[in-house]
Design an enzyme around this catalytic site. Structure first.
Site, PDB file in Angstrom:
ATOM      1  N   LYS A 193       5.653  14.221  -9.463  1.00 21.05           N
ATOM      2  CA  LYS A 193       4.909  12.982 -10.270  1.00 21.05           C
ATOM      3  C   LYS A 193       3.735  13.643 -10.448  1.00 21.05           C
ATOM      4  CE  LYS A 193       7.491   9.663 -10.399  1.00 21.05           C
ATOM      5  NZ  LYS A 193       9.323   9.555  -9.921  1.00 21.05           N
TER       6      LYS A 193
HETATM    7  C1  LIG Z   1      10.390   4.740 -13.377  1.00 21.17           C
HETATM    8  C2  LIG Z   1      10.823   4.845 -11.775  1.00 21.17           C
HETATM    9  N1  LIG Z   1      10.107   3.689 -11.237  1.00 21.17           N
HETATM   10  C3  LIG Z   1       9.669   3.565 -10.410  1.00 21.17           C
HETATM   11  C4  LIG Z   1       9.879   4.884  -9.344  1.00 21.17           C
HETATM   12  C5  LIG Z   1       9.780   4.548  -8.171  1.00 21.17           C
HETATM   13  O1  LIG Z   1       8.614   5.444  -7.456  1.00 21.17           O
HETATM   14  P1  LIG Z   1       8.242   5.718  -5.692  1.00 21.17           P
HETATM   15  O2  LIG Z   1       9.705   6.648  -5.250  1.00 21.17           O
HETATM   16  O3  LIG Z   1       7.213   6.129  -5.706  1.00 21.17           O
HETATM   17  O4  LIG Z   1       8.657   4.635  -5.348  1.00 21.17           O
HETATM   18  C6  LIG Z   1      10.125   5.986  -9.998  1.00 21.17           C
HETATM   19  C7  LIG Z   1      10.666   7.383  -8.939  1.00 21.17           C
HETATM   20  O5  LIG Z   1      11.140   8.592  -9.978  1.00 21.17           O
HETATM   21  C8  LIG Z   1      10.903   5.831 -11.472  1.00 21.17           C
HETATM   22  O6  LIG Z   1      11.004   7.205 -12.344  1.00 21.17           O
END
Ligand SMILES: Cc1ncc(COP(=O)(O)O)c(C=O)c1O
Length: 394
Positions: A193
């Site tokens: 990210k």
């Molecule tokens: C659109 C979206 N929402 C939620 C997430 C979840 O993030 P995390 O891996 O920090 O839980 C991601 C992760 O890639 C994502 O792309």
């Protein structure tokens, strides 16, 4: 096939899709934490929350161990009941929809806008029923969703909004930073990210909402461990709800504190790279660059290129193979939710149920877009994409 690729357009070394951009300050801060008497949730996590809230102009922020945790905690705070419906987009990562299932509610998908690929407010309006409780837009690729339209719908129908801003740091919508609120907004600090703490997330919201979220995110305990173990702290606590174990550690926050300071420079570089890609691809009618609407500032987390498959003799998967052959790392965001076996079988979705998501999925390819790319790397990506488009033109 390898011989068909001229050396002029094949990099010598593989270009990774999204490596982290960590500096010496991050490393020194982690070491400082590791040498300190407290390595879990403590003073650095609190400082990261405060600095993050200031950065996105949020009324408050709660650091957690993922964006998934932030979304789950936010929905859990809304006391949804079985049968309650949450409307979201099919073009998202599984986490957005999995958390709706976790709280026992029913995900309802609505199709996306053809230009931004964000949840389409008109489709959402058509999907609202008496059981709808929450709208859950995702700022796809870092392009803000049409928040005013969702706020109008929420006001009219008495709904809550939770934003999935996993991609949207830093971004703004009509002059307001994503995170500004007043509703809950979930950010991701996963390894790929824009800001990374290896794994991590942040829930931005009003202080009263966050008080409840903070308790729920740590077993439902009335007092966290840092305050219990600190001098003068009491060992006593009460369990106020059957909560989760979602806290961020000071080791992660050490990365976040410095990553936060780099965000404006990182975004500038990503925007510059996105502009270079778009300039180069605009000439080729087999390629459709992503848009940035006039009333937003895009976070440019992803550069989601779309192929005009009717102008090419190969499909998207083969296009990706050809990029891999030229040593360019790529990804696809996302396999739409309604195509995954769990959701397809549970809700009986047909691929054509969300035609805009389905059609775009088949022609999407995400190109490398991160601040570690040099001008030569960017030129290599452009050369490889144009080379494939030329070679396989119909
Ligand atoms: C659109 C979206 N929402 C939620 C997430 C979840 O993030 P995390 O891996 O920090 O839980 C991601 C992760 O890639 C994502 O792309």
């Amino acid at each position: 096939m390898a011989n068909a690729v001229t050396t002029a357009v094949r990099r010598r070394e593989f270009l990774p899709f999204a490596p982290p951009a960590l500096g010496e300050e991050e490393i020194a801060e982690v070491v400082d934490t590791l040498r300190s008497p407290w390595i879990s949730t403590g003073p650095k996590t609190r400082r990261f929350e405060e600095e993050f809230a200031r950065f996105v102009a949020a009324p408050g922020a709660l650091a957690l161990n993922s964006c998934t945790a932030a979304l789950h905690t936010a929905l859990a705070c809304l006391d949804l009941r079985p049968g309650d419906e949450v409307i979201t987009t099919p073009l998202t990562f599984a986490a957005t929809v999995n958390v709706i299932e976790h709280v026992g509610a029913t995900p309802v998908l609505a199709d996306i806008e053809p230009d931004t690929l964000n949840l389409d407010p008109a489709r959402v309006a058509a999907a609202i029923t008496p059981r709808t409780r929450v709208l859950l837009p995702v700022h796809y690729a870092g392009h803000p969703a049409d928040l005013d339209a969702f706020q109008d719908l929420a006001r009219t129908h008495g709904l809550r909004i939770v934003e999935d801003a996993a991609h949207a740091l830093p971004a703004s919508y009509r002059g307001r930073p994503i995170g500004f609120g007043p509703h809950p907004v979930a950010f991701s600090f996963y390894a790929t990210k824009n800001l990374t703490t290896a794994e991590g997330g942040m829930l931005a919201a009003e202080p009263a909402f966050l008080d409840r979220a903070r308790v729920l995110s740590l077993h439902g305990m009335s007092r966290d461990a840092w305050r219990r173990y600190a001098k003068g702290g009491s060992w006593r606590y009460d369990i106020l709800a059957p909560g989760f174990k979602y806290n961020m550690t000071d080791v992660q926050a050490s990365l976040g504190l410095w990553q936060l300071r780099r965000q404006d420079a990182f975004r500038r570089r990503r925007a510059e790279i996105a502009a270079a890609y778009t300039r180069a691809f605009a000439e080729d009618d087999a390629l459709q660059p992503p848009v940035e609407r006039g009333d937003v500032q895009h976070a440019w987390h992803l550069y989601a290129l779309r192929l005009h498959l009717d102008r090419l003799r190969i499909d998207r998967d083969r296009f990706i193979d050809e990029l891999t052959e030229r040593n360019i790392g790529t990804s696809v965001h996302f396999i739409p939710i309604h195509l995954h076996p769990y959701y397809r079988e549970k809700y009986g979705y047909e691929p054509a149920a969300y035609p805009v998501a389905y059609d775009n999925f088949q022609r999407l390819v995400s190109l490398p877009l991160h601040p570690r790319l040099s001008d030569e790397d960017v030129a290599d990506v452009i050369a490889a994409v144009l080379d494939i488009a030329r070679e396989y033109r119909r």
